[in-house]
Design an enzyme around this catalytic site. Sequence first.
Site, PDB file in Angstrom:
ATOM      1  N   HIS A 162     -16.191 -10.910   6.956  1.00 14.90           N
ATOM      2  CA  HIS A 162     -15.400 -10.214   5.945  1.00 14.90           C
ATOM      3  C   HIS A 162     -14.350  -9.300   6.571  1.00 14.90           C
ATOM      4  O   HIS A 162     -13.406  -8.890   5.903  1.00 14.90           O
ATOM      5  CB  HIS A 162     -16.328  -9.410   5.033  1.00 14.90           C
ATOM      6  N   GLN A 213      -7.864   0.375  -0.574  1.00 12.03           N
ATOM      7  CA  GLN A 213      -8.529   1.140   0.461  1.00 12.03           C
ATOM      8  C   GLN A 213      -7.623   1.184   1.688  1.00 12.03           C
ATOM      9  O   GLN A 213      -6.898   0.229   1.984  1.00 12.03           O
ATOM     10  CB  GLN A 213      -9.882   0.515   0.818  1.00 12.03           C
ATOM     11  N   LYS A 260     -12.690   3.707 -13.185  1.00 15.29           N
ATOM     12  CA  LYS A 260     -11.972   2.441 -13.354  1.00 15.29           C
ATOM     13  C   LYS A 260     -10.856   2.520 -14.396  1.00 15.29           C
ATOM     14  O   LYS A 260      -9.722   2.093 -14.140  1.00 15.29           O
ATOM     15  CB  LYS A 260     -12.959   1.334 -13.737  1.00 15.29           C
ATOM     16  N   HIS A 315      -8.085   4.649 -13.224  1.00 17.84           N
ATOM     17  CA  HIS A 315      -7.462   3.964 -12.081  1.00 17.84           C
ATOM     18  C   HIS A 315      -6.430   2.944 -12.551  1.00 17.84           C
ATOM     19  O   HIS A 315      -5.316   2.871 -12.018  1.00 17.84           O
ATOM     20  CB  HIS A 315      -8.553   3.285 -11.254  1.00 17.84           C
ATOM     21  N   ARG A 365      -5.079   2.728 -15.700  1.00 18.24           N
ATOM     22  CA  ARG A 365      -4.086   3.349 -16.584  1.00 18.24           C
ATOM     23  C   ARG A 365      -3.027   4.132 -15.816  1.00 18.24           C
ATOM     24  O   ARG A 365      -1.833   4.064 -16.146  1.00 18.24           O
ATOM     25  CB  ARG A 365      -4.808   4.262 -17.591  1.00 18.24           C
ATOM     26  N   HIS A 418      -6.319  -7.330  -4.288  1.00 24.60           N
ATOM     27  CA  HIS A 418      -6.786  -8.448  -5.102  1.00 24.60           C
ATOM     28  C   HIS A 418      -7.100  -7.944  -6.513  1.00 24.60           C
ATOM     29  O   HIS A 418      -6.302  -8.113  -7.425  1.00 24.60           O
ATOM     30  CB  HIS A 418      -8.003  -9.104  -4.447  1.00 24.60           C
ATOM     31  N   THR A 419      -8.237  -7.279  -6.669  1.00 28.47           N
ATOM     32  CA  THR A 419      -8.520  -6.643  -7.957  1.00 28.47           C
ATOM     33  C   THR A 419      -7.496  -5.546  -8.236  1.00 28.47           C
ATOM     34  O   THR A 419      -7.015  -5.404  -9.371  1.00 28.47           O
ATOM     35  CB  THR A 419      -9.941  -6.062  -7.965  1.00 28.47           C
ATOM     36  N   THR A 420      -7.148  -4.767  -7.206  1.00 27.12           N
ATOM     37  CA  THR A 420      -6.177  -3.691  -7.427  1.00 27.12           C
ATOM     38  C   THR A 420      -4.807  -4.255  -7.762  1.00 27.12           C
ATOM     39  O   THR A 420      -4.020  -3.615  -8.482  1.00 27.12           O
ATOM     40  CB  THR A 420      -6.080  -2.779  -6.198  1.00 27.12           C
TER      41      THR A 420
END
EC number: 2.4.1.255
Length: 1046
Positions: free
Chosen positions: A508, A849, A908, A911, A913, A930-932
């Site tokens: 990873h 991060q 969340k 974050h 909004r 990715h998610t961010t």
Amino acid sequence: MASSVGNVADSTEPTKRMLSFQGLAELAHREYQAGDFEAAERHCMQLWRQEPDNTGVLLLLSSIHFQCRRLDRSAHFSTLAIKQNPLLAEAYSNLGNVYKERGQLQEAIEHYRHALRLKPDFIDGYINLAAALVAAGDMEGAVQAYVSALQYNPDLYCVRSDLGNLLKALGRLEEAKACYLKAIETQPNFAVAWSNLGCVFNAQGEIWLAIHHFEKAVTLDPNFLDAYINLGNVLKEARIFDRAVAAYLRALSLSPNHAVVHGNLACVYYEQGLIDLAIDTYRRAIELQPHFPDAYCNLANALKEKGSVAEAEDCYNTALRLCPTHADSLNNLANIKREQGNIEEAVRLYRKALEVFPEFAAAHSNLASVLQQQGKLQEALMHYKEAIRISPTFADAYSNMGNTLKEMQDVQGALQCYTRAIQINPAFADAHSNLASIHKDSGNIPEAIASYRTALKLKPDFPDAYCNLAHCLQIVCDWTDYDERMKKLVSIVADQLEKNRLPSVHPHHSMLYPLSHGFRKAIAERHGNLCLDKINVLHKPPYEHPKDLKLSDGRLRVGYVSSDFGNHPTSHLMQSIPGMHNPDKFEVFCYALSPDDGTNFRVKVMAEANHFIDLSQIPCNGKAADRIHQDGIHILVNMNGYTKGARNELFALRPAPIQAMWLGYPGTSGALFMDYIITDQETSPAEVAEQYSEKLAYMPHTFFIGDHANMFPHLKKKAVIDFKSNGHIYDNRIVLNGIDLKAFLDSLPDVKIVKMKCPDGGDNADSSNTALNMPVIPMNTIAEAVIEMINRGQIQITINGFSISNGLATTQINNKAATGEEVPRTIIVTTRSQYGLPEDAIVYCNFNQLYKIDPSTLQMWANILKRVPNSVLWLLRFPAVGEPNIQQYAQNMGLPQNRIIFSPVAPKEEHVRRGQLADVCLDTPLCNGHTTGMDVLWAGTPMVTMPGETLASRVAASQLTCLGCLELIAKNRQEFEDIAVKLGTDLEYLKKIRGKVWKQRISSPLFNTKQYTMELERLYLQMWEHYAAGNKPDHMIKPVEVTESA
């Protein structure tokens, strides 16, 4: 195996036929005894056709199939015999043999015991039971089984000797001695018992008695080579080397070219310090025919000392194969196997060593270490405690026990163990490294860095510590000697891969370093092979898989496996998909690898999947895989890869015919047991397919998905309070969002609708435009009340009956809304002032991060800020200790401290909004958001990205391609800077792009979970149709696009 054909059932056929039947039965039995199983089976089948209910024939057929390794057929005939005679003990014993061969020891033991209940004097049953109990580790139970057999026939001297061997292995030497003496009393010329008795005396330190009994054994059996060897060994123990040499030479006079004797003679030379002569003699023994483990062990020790590890391993292997009673050989060979990643073999060797020498502290500790790797944490803990009991100052055992406790989430216990290990041995580098890992996992990165550095001072050549230190420094953006560090890290990985060792870089993390594609894939492959090693110990036969959908009512059974069904980014992305599958065509199973965290995310998946199974309650991978297979899964989806909480061992057992990687892990598994990786053309171009061990399976748009439209529907619309600067209305200074936003706006006077032009889509911002309506609240008493609430830090106010809440106070108002589990019910106000962002500046942001930032990325961002004077960069304290490093490097690049603004990590909903407040998101090319990335795009903020060579570096480009914003994808660093600068300096262009993103996030497929699910279903069907046609997995790079109405 019980194979009697006696007691032929009564028949009304003529006597001539009976004699013919009996004669054929006797012939089949003779053929079976002679090992001619094919003929025996042929004649038995004739008998069976004549008398299908004859239990004798059924037992013989069961035995024949067992000898031919046809276990299912053997069990079948045993079961038929039991149906005919439920009291037939031999049939139950035969079934027990089948279960034992399958590794189902508990079932085998139960069948043996049932046979013995039916026939208490069944001696073969006791012997079989003893063997199964030994295999199951129940030595005491095995002893009792042997004792019971001897109660029915005390004259079984071989069984009594076997009992003695078992007792000797248990350390019960006096009882073993009694067994051997009784065997000798029964059969005085039983040389094996004399020799074994000599071994007992030797173990008890009775050297001269041992010598006497070995000599007696040789007298009884002059060809008893092992007795000569034992005699030589005991003389060697007594350091009577001349007589030892004489014993070995006597053996050589009987067999001049016998390798065993040469090996033991070499051992004496070794003891005398004649290493080269010993090695030559060992080699001579090996050239002849290896038979003596001591010789191989000592040769291996010598060879390993000289660096010839491969040859040493060969010698240890031979020793193990021929005599599993040499503790040092077993332990040393196990160490080599463990270093090579051959876990199953290492476990077997350690266990054998402990059978021979139960008080072997090092073997206990080594075995425990491997058991921990296999996930058998309680058993590992037991062996560590045994090692410490035997040797209270065993620092290695303390340190390794700390590793086990850490994995069991007992952080304090682990800390105590590491601390104790360091107290015993302050120079113990491994303990310092392990202590560092506790700090690292706890987020205490500075302490982790200090401990890793201590470990490296004590042990400079310490790859694990170096690579973990490199990762810690990456986390906090400490780039001191960055290029040199990367160069050394790559060198470490290259060396480890060349030597077939498990790399110190985790799969990873491999995306963060300048490794070749081959290296990244090889790192993953090593971890995939490690999973195979872990499951090989289960000795499970391969599963049989379905080829059609008949047994599932024509529905495809899809199983999603994840440790993240709960409050985790993965669930935030896909929680709605299980419930959106077409129930007429798909049956959805969700297998949770983690316990229920009590969140609505877990509740939603549990409620909407057809079946939800908590595998965290089934810690045994074999049993968990059995459960999956019993469910008849057609396609099993791995959502963890090598992330925390993964159990790839389940997939290594292959409980489903098709197994695919999806969503949760940004890279290849490198595993032979994964067939496909669900991806897309942008993320994984076909020309780089060799980077993946899996076959590529393309989604038509992007493999990524987000459940934002369902989780955050209040962000679909927004209103702004009028904030004018140079004639512009800004859409991201003071923003209002809410489910009831329209009703609230309708209650207000003077709300203006500003039409903002935005491109219709495609890759050109100058394409045809569509007007977007932006509600603007003028600066009046209502607006002033809202601003005052923010400035005074109030939680909430009421206007016209509507609750208006401070965007920083969501947790205080509704914690489940803050985590994204529920949709907020208030109108939420989000302002730049809440985060210390300048009202009149261009705000670039990145909410990843900090480990995803490298020096070249920060330099690129600094260049952008320099070219856009009135601009700032908004980052997160993720972690906080990285902030001063980023600030220092930025200042070194010519940026004053006030150009970079840090905010804390937020819940969340906040974050996502607050992403509305930024003008542009600058992606991290090393490893994208990715998610961010999905979060910031759902907030309507453009994201500039530059796809790299890895999957993790191309996800944002895939998202933007799906969104229809190709103009935000850069081909190189200069283009990345130019795109970002144009957005920061050409405000009309920025407004167009922001409008485009705002519109496209709703109209494009990117956040359309229903359409995504339909496309995923089409891909699953492609996989299944390909498999059902008898084909091996192959690339599926021509995706079929579907629409939501399809």
